[in-house]
Design a protein around this motif. Structure first.
Motif, PDB file in Angstrom:
ATOM      1  N   ASN A 183       1.024  12.309  -9.414  1.00  0.00           N
ATOM      2  CA  ASN A 183       0.243  13.523  -9.215  1.00  0.00           C
ATOM      3  C   ASN A 183       1.141  14.748  -9.157  1.00  0.00           C
ATOM      4  O   ASN A 183       0.764  15.814  -9.621  1.00  0.00           O
ATOM      5  CB  ASN A 183      -0.595  13.434  -7.941  1.00  0.00           C
ATOM      6  N   TYR A 194       2.950  15.247   2.886  1.00  0.00           N
ATOM      7  CA  TYR A 194       3.227  13.926   2.353  1.00  0.00           C
ATOM      8  C   TYR A 194       4.670  13.501   2.603  1.00  0.00           C
ATOM      9  O   TYR A 194       5.357  13.002   1.753  1.00  0.00           O
ATOM     10  CB  TYR A 194       2.957  13.920   0.847  1.00  0.00           C
ATOM     11  N   ILE A 240       0.834  -1.199   0.000  1.00  0.00           N
ATOM     12  CA  ILE A 240       0.000   0.000   0.000  1.00  0.00           C
ATOM     13  C   ILE A 240       0.872   1.254   0.000  1.00  0.00           C
ATOM     14  O   ILE A 240       0.613   2.205  -0.749  1.00  0.00           O
ATOM     15  CB  ILE A 240      -0.949  -0.002   1.215  1.00  0.00           C
ATOM     16  N   THR A 241       1.909   1.264   0.816  1.00  0.00           N
ATOM     17  CA  THR A 241       2.800   2.418   0.890  1.00  0.00           C
ATOM     18  C   THR A 241       3.461   2.683  -0.452  1.00  0.00           C
ATOM     19  O   THR A 241       3.526   3.837  -0.914  1.00  0.00           O
ATOM     20  CB  THR A 241       3.879   2.191   1.962  1.00  0.00           C
ATOM     21  N   GLN A 285       1.605   6.982  -6.657  1.00  0.00           N
ATOM     22  CA  GLN A 285       0.506   7.885  -7.000  1.00  0.00           C
ATOM     23  C   GLN A 285       0.895   9.333  -6.712  1.00  0.00           C
ATOM     24  O   GLN A 285       0.586  10.229  -7.496  1.00  0.00           O
ATOM     25  CB  GLN A 285      -0.767   7.534  -6.219  1.00  0.00           C
ATOM     26  N   MET A 286       1.567   9.551  -5.595  1.00  0.00           N
ATOM     27  CA  MET A 286       1.987  10.904  -5.245  1.00  0.00           C
ATOM     28  C   MET A 286       2.983  11.439  -6.263  1.00  0.00           C
ATOM     29  O   MET A 286       2.900  12.601  -6.657  1.00  0.00           O
ATOM     30  CB  MET A 286       2.602  10.922  -3.845  1.00  0.00           C
ATOM     31  N   HIS A 297       2.344   1.864  -3.393  1.00  0.00           N
ATOM     32  CA  HIS A 297       1.311   2.344  -4.311  1.00  0.00           C
ATOM     33  C   HIS A 297       1.024   3.831  -4.082  1.00  0.00           C
ATOM     34  O   HIS A 297       0.911   4.605  -5.033  1.00  0.00           O
ATOM     35  CB  HIS A 297       0.032   1.528  -4.143  1.00  0.00           C
ATOM     36  N   VAL A 298       0.917   4.230  -2.822  1.00  0.00           N
ATOM     37  CA  VAL A 298       0.641   5.628  -2.497  1.00  0.00           C
ATOM     38  C   VAL A 298       1.790   6.521  -2.951  1.00  0.00           C
ATOM     39  O   VAL A 298       1.562   7.596  -3.514  1.00  0.00           O
ATOM     40  CB  VAL A 298       0.380   5.794  -0.987  1.00  0.00           C
TER      41      VAL A 298
END
Length: 70
Positions: free
Chosen positions: A57, A69, A46-47, A53-54, A49-50
């Motif tokens: 973005n 973040y 999960i980390t 994504q960051m 993936h985040v």
């Protein structure tokens, strides 16, 4: 080369809380180890993936509060 592996195992041991166990029987201790490893791997997934994504973005200019973040 071995020192890096030893250090990694030590960090993992403390990160997933394998310094003490709730169970007493060997089978239940194994179950506790596997459950904690599974949870650790899931959290790392999960980390990762985040973070991806960051970064995506951030390239498009959608992140304005970078200090949130870290």
């Amino acid at each position: 080369m071995r020192w890096g592996i030893e250090t990694s195992f030590r960090e993992l041991k403390y990160a997933i809380g394998l310094t003490s166990f709730h169970a007493r029987k060997p089978d239940f201790i194994k179950q506790e180890i596997y459950a904690r490893l599974l949870l650790y791997n899931y959290c790392e997934l999960i980390t990762t993936h985040v973070i991806k994504q960051m970064k995506n973005n951030d390239k498009t200019g959608e992140l304005y509060n970078r200090h949130l973040y870290l």
